[in-house]
Design a protein around this motif. Structure first.
Motif, PDB file in Angstrom:
ATOM      1  N   ILE A   1       0.826  -1.212   0.000  1.00  0.00           N
ATOM      2  CA  ILE A   1       0.000   0.000   0.000  1.00  0.00           C
ATOM      3  C   ILE A   1       0.855   1.256   0.000  1.00  0.00           C
ATOM      4  O   ILE A   1       0.752   2.105  -0.893  1.00  0.00           O
ATOM      5  N   PHE A   2       1.715   1.414   0.996  1.00  0.00           N
ATOM      6  CA  PHE A   2       2.444   2.671   1.159  1.00  0.00           C
ATOM      7  C   PHE A   2       3.615   2.791   0.188  1.00  0.00           C
ATOM      8  O   PHE A   2       3.831   3.861  -0.400  1.00  0.00           O
ATOM      9  N   VAL A   3       4.367   1.713   0.023  1.00  0.00           N
ATOM     10  CA  VAL A   3       5.563   1.777  -0.823  1.00  0.00           C
ATOM     11  C   VAL A   3       5.196   1.791  -2.304  1.00  0.00           C
ATOM     12  O   VAL A   3       5.701   2.616  -3.076  1.00  0.00           O
ATOM     13  N   ILE A   4       4.291   0.872  -2.710  1.00  0.00           N
ATOM     14  CA  ILE A   4       3.983   0.718  -4.134  1.00  0.00           C
ATOM     15  C   ILE A   4       2.744   1.511  -4.545  1.00  0.00           C
ATOM     16  O   ILE A   4       2.803   2.361  -5.434  1.00  0.00           O
ATOM     17  N   GLN A   5       1.605   1.240  -3.874  1.00  0.00           N
ATOM     18  CA  GLN A   5       0.343   1.839  -4.313  1.00  0.00           C
ATOM     19  C   GLN A   5       0.339   3.356  -4.133  1.00  0.00           C
ATOM     20  O   GLN A   5      -0.073   4.093  -5.029  1.00  0.00           O
ATOM     21  N   TRP A   6       0.750   3.826  -2.985  1.00  0.00           N
ATOM     22  CA  TRP A   6       0.744   5.267  -2.719  1.00  0.00           C
ATOM     23  C   TRP A   6       2.015   5.958  -3.194  1.00  0.00           C
ATOM     24  O   TRP A   6       2.086   7.185  -3.164  1.00  0.00           O
ATOM     25  N   GLY A   7       3.022   5.198  -3.579  1.00  0.00           N
ATOM     26  CA  GLY A   7       4.225   5.779  -4.166  1.00  0.00           C
ATOM     27  C   GLY A   7       5.170   6.442  -3.191  1.00  0.00           C
ATOM     28  O   GLY A   7       5.987   7.268  -3.608  1.00  0.00           O
ATOM     29  N   PHE A   8       5.107   6.101  -1.913  1.00  0.00           N
ATOM     30  CA  PHE A   8       6.022   6.695  -0.951  1.00  0.00           C
ATOM     31  C   PHE A   8       7.417   6.079  -1.016  1.00  0.00           C
ATOM     32  O   PHE A   8       8.370   6.669  -0.503  1.00  0.00           O
ATOM     33  N   GLY A   9       7.528   4.900  -1.624  1.00  0.00           N
ATOM     34  CA  GLY A   9       8.819   4.240  -1.707  1.00  0.00           C
ATOM     35  C   GLY A   9       9.302   3.773  -0.346  1.00  0.00           C
ATOM     36  O   GLY A   9       8.593   3.847   0.669  1.00  0.00           O
ATOM     37  N   PHE A  10      10.540   3.273  -0.317  1.00  0.00           N
ATOM     38  CA  PHE A  10      11.145   2.901   0.964  1.00  0.00           C
ATOM     39  C   PHE A  10      11.538   4.189   1.682  1.00  0.00           C
ATOM     40  O   PHE A  10      12.497   4.864   1.301  1.00  0.00           O
ATOM     41  N   SER A  11      10.810   4.526   2.710  1.00  0.00           N
ATOM     42  CA  SER A  11      11.012   5.820   3.355  1.00  0.00           C
ATOM     43  C   SER A  11      10.585   5.762   4.812  1.00  0.00           C
ATOM     44  O   SER A  11       9.945   4.803   5.264  1.00  0.00           O
ATOM     45  N   ILE A  12      10.962   6.807   5.537  1.00  0.00           N
ATOM     46  CA  ILE A  12      10.547   6.929   6.935  1.00  0.00           C
ATOM     47  C   ILE A  12       9.031   7.031   7.033  1.00  0.00           C
ATOM     48  O   ILE A  12       8.419   6.466   7.948  1.00  0.00           O
ATOM     49  N   LEU A  13       8.405   7.726   6.086  1.00  0.00           N
ATOM     50  CA  LEU A  13       6.955   7.860   6.108  1.00  0.00           C
ATOM     51  C   LEU A  13       6.267   6.509   5.938  1.00  0.00           C
ATOM     52  O   LEU A  13       5.315   6.196   6.671  1.00  0.00           O
ATOM     53  N   SER A  14       6.743   5.694   5.002  1.00  0.00           N
ATOM     54  CA  SER A  14       6.165   4.364   4.809  1.00  0.00           C
ATOM     55  C   SER A  14       6.345   3.514   6.062  1.00  0.00           C
ATOM     56  O   SER A  14       5.417   2.817   6.501  1.00  0.00           O
ATOM     57  N   GLY A  15       7.548   3.558   6.642  1.00  0.00           N
ATOM     58  CA  GLY A  15       7.783   2.794   7.863  1.00  0.00           C
ATOM     59  C   GLY A  15       6.934   3.269   9.018  1.00  0.00           C
ATOM     60  O   GLY A  15       6.408   2.454   9.792  1.00  0.00           O
ATOM     61  N   SER A  16       6.763   4.577   9.159  1.00  0.00           N
ATOM     62  CA  SER A  16       5.961   5.116  10.255  1.00  0.00           C
ATOM     63  C   SER A  16       4.494   4.739  10.103  1.00  0.00           C
ATOM     64  O   SER A  16       3.818   4.421  11.095  1.00  0.00           O
ATOM     65  N   LEU A  17       3.978   4.756   8.886  1.00  0.00           N
ATOM     66  CA  LEU A  17       2.585   4.376   8.659  1.00  0.00           C
ATOM     67  C   LEU A  17       2.370   2.889   8.938  1.00  0.00           C
ATOM     68  O   LEU A  17       1.340   2.492   9.492  1.00  0.00           O
ATOM     69  N   ALA A  18       3.342   2.060   8.556  1.00  0.00           N
ATOM     70  CA  ALA A  18       3.237   0.638   8.869  1.00  0.00           C
ATOM     71  C   ALA A  18       3.287   0.406  10.378  1.00  0.00           C
ATOM     72  O   ALA A  18       2.520  -0.401  10.927  1.00  0.00           O
ATOM     73  N   LEU A  19       4.176   1.119  11.052  1.00  0.00           N
ATOM     74  CA  LEU A  19       4.254   0.989  12.509  1.00  0.00           C
ATOM     75  C   LEU A  19       2.999   1.535  13.185  1.00  0.00           C
ATOM     76  O   LEU A  19       2.624   1.077  14.263  1.00  0.00           O
ATOM     77  N   MET A  20       2.345   2.524  12.562  1.00  0.00           N
ATOM     78  CA  MET A  20       1.095   3.027  13.109  1.00  0.00           C
ATOM     79  C   MET A  20       0.044   1.911  13.143  1.00  0.00           C
ATOM     80  O   MET A  20      -0.660   1.730  14.140  1.00  0.00           O
ATOM     81  N   ILE A  21      -0.065   1.157  12.039  1.00  0.00           N
ATOM     82  CA  ILE A  21      -1.002   0.037  12.004  1.00  0.00           C
ATOM     83  C   ILE A  21      -0.628  -1.003  13.042  1.00  0.00           C
ATOM     84  O   ILE A  21      -1.487  -1.572  13.716  1.00  0.00           O
ATOM     85  N   PHE A  22       0.652  -1.251  13.186  1.00  0.00           N
ATOM     86  CA  PHE A  22       1.145  -2.222  14.161  1.00  0.00           C
ATOM     87  C   PHE A  22       0.908  -1.752  15.592  1.00  0.00           C
ATOM     88  O   PHE A  22       0.686  -2.554  16.504  1.00  0.00           O
ATOM     89  N   ASN A  23       0.904  -0.431  15.786  1.00  0.00           N
ATOM     90  CA  ASN A  23       0.862   0.149  17.124  1.00  0.00           C
ATOM     91  C   ASN A  23      -0.546   0.491  17.604  1.00  0.00           C
ATOM     92  O   ASN A  23      -0.828   0.457  18.801  1.00  0.00           O
ATOM     93  N   LEU A  24      -1.444   0.821  16.688  1.00  0.00           N
ATOM     94  CA  LEU A  24      -2.771   1.328  17.049  1.00  0.00           C
ATOM     95  C   LEU A  24      -3.581   0.391  17.946  1.00  0.00           C
ATOM     96  O   LEU A  24      -4.187   0.855  18.925  1.00  0.00           O
ATOM     97  N   PRO A  25      -3.678  -0.906  17.659  1.00  0.00           N
ATOM     98  CA  PRO A  25      -4.538  -1.755  18.498  1.00  0.00           C
ATOM     99  C   PRO A  25      -4.143  -1.762  19.968  1.00  0.00           C
ATOM    100  O   PRO A  25      -4.990  -1.567  20.846  1.00  0.00           O
ATOM    101  N   LEU A  26      -2.849  -1.965  20.249  1.00  0.00           N
ATOM    102  CA  LEU A  26      -2.395  -1.985  21.640  1.00  0.00           C
ATOM    103  C   LEU A  26      -2.610  -0.637  22.307  1.00  0.00           C
ATOM    104  O   LEU A  26      -3.103  -0.554  23.439  1.00  0.00           O
ATOM    105  N   LEU A  27      -2.264   0.431  21.604  1.00  0.00           N
ATOM    106  CA  LEU A  27      -2.383   1.761  22.190  1.00  0.00           C
ATOM    107  C   LEU A  27      -3.843   2.125  22.429  1.00  0.00           C
ATOM    108  O   LEU A  27      -4.186   2.675  23.487  1.00  0.00           O
ATOM    109  N   THR A  28      -4.715   1.829  21.487  1.00  0.00           N
ATOM    110  CA  THR A  28      -6.137   2.139  21.656  1.00  0.00           C
ATOM    111  C   THR A  28      -6.734   1.377  22.819  1.00  0.00           C
ATOM    112  O   THR A  28      -7.469   1.949  23.648  1.00  0.00           O
ATOM    113  N   ARG A  29      -6.433   0.094  22.894  1.00  0.00           N
ATOM    114  CA  ARG A  29      -7.003  -0.725  23.969  1.00  0.00           C
ATOM    115  C   ARG A  29      -6.485  -0.292  25.337  1.00  0.00           C
ATOM    116  O   ARG A  29      -7.235  -0.240  26.325  1.00  0.00           O
TER     117      ARG A  29
END
Length: 294
Positions: free
Chosen positions: A122-150
């Motif tokens: 999604i972030f690297v290919i579909q949205w065109g962000f490439g390998f970047s800090i933004l792509s990594g941060s968005l992936a970590l956001m998905i990884f982080n949201l469930p624990l943090l929300t709960r």
């Protein structure tokens, strides 16, 4: 059988199990720190990594780890806080909210490698962000949201209902009650959730291999223009974090002093998470005293 003897035996078993857990943790920490701390030096902390030479450092990877941690928390904390406030204070008890909570539980159990592959597509290919800090941060956001929300939702639900009723009785609106009474009282629990999620973010590697990349371009720490590719603040540049660097050094095996670099980086990773937790707990206590006058 004498109930007192049974009680004493049960307590003894619990003490043994607790001591066993502490012993395992202490042994793991001691093994990592004993191997890693002797590698510490001024060059190790201030020099970039050298692939085919000895004496490389981890300054770029260390900066990338903290920078990506900051970006991820800035993105995920407001989203998780808003979702937790809605689920705790506003959402009715119906099938929809039950489905949302189930979805959160499912997301929290996803392997990080799956999140990384999703971020790559999604972030690297579909949205065109490439390998970047933004792509990594968005992936970590998905990884982080469930624990943090709960965790934030549990902290909000732990506040007694009498405090909410007191705010409403004083003429405060529901939103004012949440922001002026519930949130300050729940702040220690909220910070605990942020601490736990920050530890997961800082030590994550699998999700970042496919999103942030495995390369660490040379950075110019005198160039703070966020649009420049050599600027540390550029979120569109690839960024190898400390955890990814440890994996890369051990998997490739082309760095002459790879074992020493890996041991030192592992020790720094452990110490950084420990210091971050201690600092956050200290700031949490100070913040609680300021917000609640305790």
């Amino acid at each position: 059988m004498n109930p007192k003897k049974v009680d004493k035996a049960a307590i003894a078993v619990l003490y043994v199990l607790a001591a066993l857990i502490v012993l395992i943790l202490a042994s793991l920490l001691a093994f990592i720190l004993i191997r890693g701390i002797p590698q510490f030096s001024w060059e190790f902390f201030t020099q970039p990594a050298k692939t085919f030479e000895e004496g490389g450092g981890i300054i770029i990877q260390l900066f990338n780890s903290f920078y990506m941690l900051l970006i991820t928390l800035l993105i995920s904390t407001p989203v998780a806080l808003g979702a937790a406030i809605y689920l705790s204070e506003y959402a009715p008890q119906n099938a929809l909210t039950d489905f949302i909570r189930t979805a959160i539980e499912v997301l929290s159990s996803l392997p990080s490698i799956v999140v990384g592959l999703f971020g790559y597509l999604i972030f690297v290919i579909q949205w065109g962000f490439g390998f970047s800090i933004l792509s990594g941060s968005l992936a970590l956001m998905i990884f982080n949201l469930p624990l943090l929300t709960r965790t934030i939702e549990d902290a909000l639900r732990a506040i007694p209902g009498a405090q909410r009723e007191a705010g409403l009785a004083l003429g405060l609106s529901r939103w004012e009650t949440v922001t002026r009474i519930v949130l300050p009282a729940a702040m220690p629990g909220i910070l605990t959730g942020v601490i736990l999620s920050a530890g997961r973010i800082f030590g994550e590697a699998a999700a970042l291999i496919y999103t942030a990349g495995q390369s660490a371009p040379a950075l110019d720490f005198t160039n703070w223009n966020p649009r420049s590719i050599s600027s540390p603040l550029n979120i569109m540049r690839p960024a190898e974090t400390l955890a990814v660097h440890i994996w890369k050094v051990n998997s490739e095996g082309i760095m002459p002093d790879g074992a020493e670099i890996s041991a030192g980086a592992s020790a720094i990773l452990i110490l950084a998470v420990l210091l971050f937790n201690l600092l956050a707990r200290y700031l949490g206590r100070k913040l609680q005293q300021k917000l609640t006058s305790a």
